[in-house]
Design a protein around this motif. Structure first.
Motif: not given
Ligand code: DGJ
Length: 324
Positions: A88, A90, A93
């Motif tokens: 990910s 992000d 995450s």
């Protein structure tokens, strides 16, 4: 004249190439359709609609880079299909860069029509402390898989793992627990996305790297000892029922270097579709200094006195089968 020699040369290379590639050469570099070294460690194979799909850990020298998937019609030649599950972007995450993703396995759920990916997840910066199972799902076999969540099955630590789908469609998560001192099995929910409370001990042994298969109604489990990336002796367990009692039957490897599993560690046992007794034992020959360069050991499973064994072969092909 030179065109004639060129033609002879090209034909010779093609014939040599054909001869060389329709066989397995355990421990040698294995390349995909683009000539890139196959990067699919600790993996598993799914047979789906006439093709095999090989899912495995994508590694760089050390870090996890997600889960790769390759496809093949014959098990010798593999086409790179891309990342089934990507890291990910992000950073919050659980599967952001720095996490550890190991031993991915994919199974198909006939009821939901979904492909379900399970793997062993360790969280960034925590070494092997988190000990969690993680699940992702896709409508397509090659993905992209959507990450769902991670957890400890029934609150148990979960490190090395595999999945097994029985003939009746019930699926199981087989995992190393309690700092790898327990081997456990948990039945999955009907959608394969979580575990049920049917979760029991297989053995109170210090084992990891489980690979399960079924033959003539009996269940077989091959594991390794726990020595990090270094090879060790494999163990075979058998049982008449998936929840046991499981009986330990010694080392199923035979011949030179059998006590070190030929330098490898079990990852998966692949049943060959349409063959009653043919299975391929799949192992990783880890290179801890450069994990992406870890090699694959694919070896035929043979049977003697009702028990499976695996013998080293420098090379072999699917023509080398059990008589069935
Ligand atoms: C052995 C396990 O089987 C591998 O998957 C990996 O977790 C290594 N240990 C890490 O040392």
């Amino acid at each position: 004249m030179y065109k004639f020699f060129l033609l002879v040369f090209v034909m010779a290379v093609a014939i040599a190439g054909l001869g060389q590639t329709n066989r397995f050469t355990p421990g040698q570099v294995w390349t995909d359709d683009k000539g890139e070294v196959i990067n699919a460690h600790g993996g598993g194979i799914l047979w789906d609609k006439g093709r095999y799909y090989w899912f495995g850990e994508k590694r760089d020298r050390q870090l996890s880079r997600g889960v790769n998937v390759y496809s093949s019609k014959d098990l010798y030649h593999w086409k790179y299909e891309g990342e089934a599950l990507s890291l990910s972007r992000d950073s919050t995450s659980e599967i952001a860069e720095g996490c550890v993703m190991e031993r991915p396995k994919v199974i198909y759920n006939r009821k939901t029509g979904k492909y379900v990916l399970w793997f062993h997840l360790e969280l960034r910066g925590q070494g092997y402390k988190a000990a969690r199972a993680a699940v992702a799902v896709s409508d397509r076999v090659t993905g992209p898989y959507r990450y769902i969540r991670s957890f400890r099955p029934n609150e148990n630590m979960s490190r090395d793992m595999t999945l097994f789908v029985d003939d009746d469609g019930s699926a199981y998560h087989i995992y190393s627990s309690r700092e790898n001192y327990d081997l456990r099995i948990a039945r999955l929910s009907d959608d394969y996305l979580s575990v049920t409370s049917a979760d029991s001990l297989i053995a109170r042994d210090h084992q990891e790297a489980p690979a399960v298969f079924k033959y003539q109604g009996g269940y077989y489990l091959i594991t390794s000892g726990c020595t990090g990336w270094a090879p060790n002796k494999a163990s075979l367990y058998t049982s008449a029922s998936i929840f046991g009692p499981w009986q330990r039957r010694g080392n199923p490897m035979r011949g030179k270097n059998a006590d070190l599993t030929f330098g490898g560690q079990s990852a998966y046992v692949l049943p060959l579709p349409g063959k009653k007794s043919d299975f391929i034992f799949i192992a990783d020959q880890w290179n801890p200094k450069d994990l992406k360069d870890s090699r694959y050991l694919w070896l035929p499973v043979r049977w003697k006195d009702g028990l499976p064994y695996v013998e080293w072969k420098d090379q072999w092909s699917l023509a080398y089968t059990n008589a069935d």
